[in-house]
Design a protein around this motif. Structure first.
Motif, PDB file in Angstrom:
ATOM      1  N   PHE A  72      14.135 -48.207 101.580  1.00  0.00           N
ATOM      2  CA  PHE A  72      13.094 -48.221 100.549  1.00  0.00           C
ATOM      3  C   PHE A  72      13.316 -49.458  99.684  1.00  0.00           C
ATOM      4  N   LEU A  73      12.441 -50.460  99.832  1.00  0.00           N
ATOM      5  CA  LEU A  73      12.549 -51.660  99.006  1.00  0.00           C
ATOM      6  C   LEU A  73      12.258 -51.310  97.554  1.00  0.00           C
ATOM      7  N   PRO A  74      12.823 -52.063  96.604  1.00  0.00           N
ATOM      8  CA  PRO A  74      12.464 -51.847  95.198  1.00  0.00           C
ATOM      9  C   PRO A  74      10.948 -51.982  95.027  1.00  0.00           C
ATOM     10  N   SER A  75      10.388 -51.271  94.081  1.00  0.00           N
ATOM     11  CA  SER A  75       8.927 -51.224  93.934  1.00  0.00           C
ATOM     12  C   SER A  75       8.306 -52.605  93.747  1.00  0.00           C
ATOM     13  N   ASP A  76       9.024 -53.542  93.092  1.00  0.00           N
ATOM     14  CA  ASP A  76       8.439 -54.871  92.888  1.00  0.00           C
ATOM     15  C   ASP A  76       8.494 -55.742  94.148  1.00  0.00           C
ATOM     16  N   TRP A  77       9.137 -55.274  95.214  1.00  0.00           N
ATOM     17  CA  TRP A  77       9.190 -56.005  96.480  1.00  0.00           C
ATOM     18  C   TRP A  77       8.453 -55.284  97.603  1.00  0.00           C
ATOM     19  N   ARG A  78       8.069 -54.051  97.391  1.00  0.00           N
ATOM     20  CA  ARG A  78       7.389 -53.289  98.435  1.00  0.00           C
ATOM     21  C   ARG A  78       5.982 -53.838  98.652  1.00  0.00           C
TER      22      ARG A  78
END
Length: 134
Positions: free
Chosen positions: A68-74
């Motif tokens: 799960f990528l961090p939300s700012d990289w997803r």
């Protein structure tokens, strides 16, 4: 001179292997202390190669496993550079689910050029990653 000539020249330049735009060379991927980096991903690409690999940058260390990528990289990664003797595996959904693709050593300035299924591409479509080096 035909107005088609500049277009054909531009297409020929785009088709030249090894075009990497503003992306760093794969062999230059190292941390400031000289240790190895597996890959770098960027949140900006552009129709012009010289403007690719811009914006925010995320360095990925060897052995990084991020289901799960961090939300700012997803779903924002648009350019990728993978170090020699490394491989970056990406998934289109979190939890290593959905479509998958393996990027080997090299620069990939425009992920729009890499197909994800019949109608999609990999730009702004990466939600999980795993990077390994040997």
């Amino acid at each position: 001179m035909s107005p088609l000539c500049p277009l054909l020249l531009a297409l020929a330049l785009v088709a030249i292997p090894g075009v990497q735009g503003a992306c760093p060379a794969a062999a230059d991927l190292k941390n400031p202390d000289g240790t190895r980096t597996c890959a770098k991903v960027y949140d900006k690409s552009d129709p012009y190669y010289e403007n690719c690999c811009r914006g925010a940058e995320l360095s990925i260390e060897p052995g990084t496993d991020m289901p799960f990528l961090p939300s700012d990289w997803r779903n924002v990664i648009s350019s990728v550079v993978v170090a020699p003797r490394c491989e970056l595996t990406v998934w289109s959904r979190g939890g290593k689910d959905g479509k998958t693709h393996k990027f080997t050593a090299g620069a990939y300035p425009r992920l729009e050029e890499y197909r994800r299924g019949v109608f999609g591409h990999w730009s702004n479509a990466i939600s999980s990653i795993y990077c390994r080096c040997w």
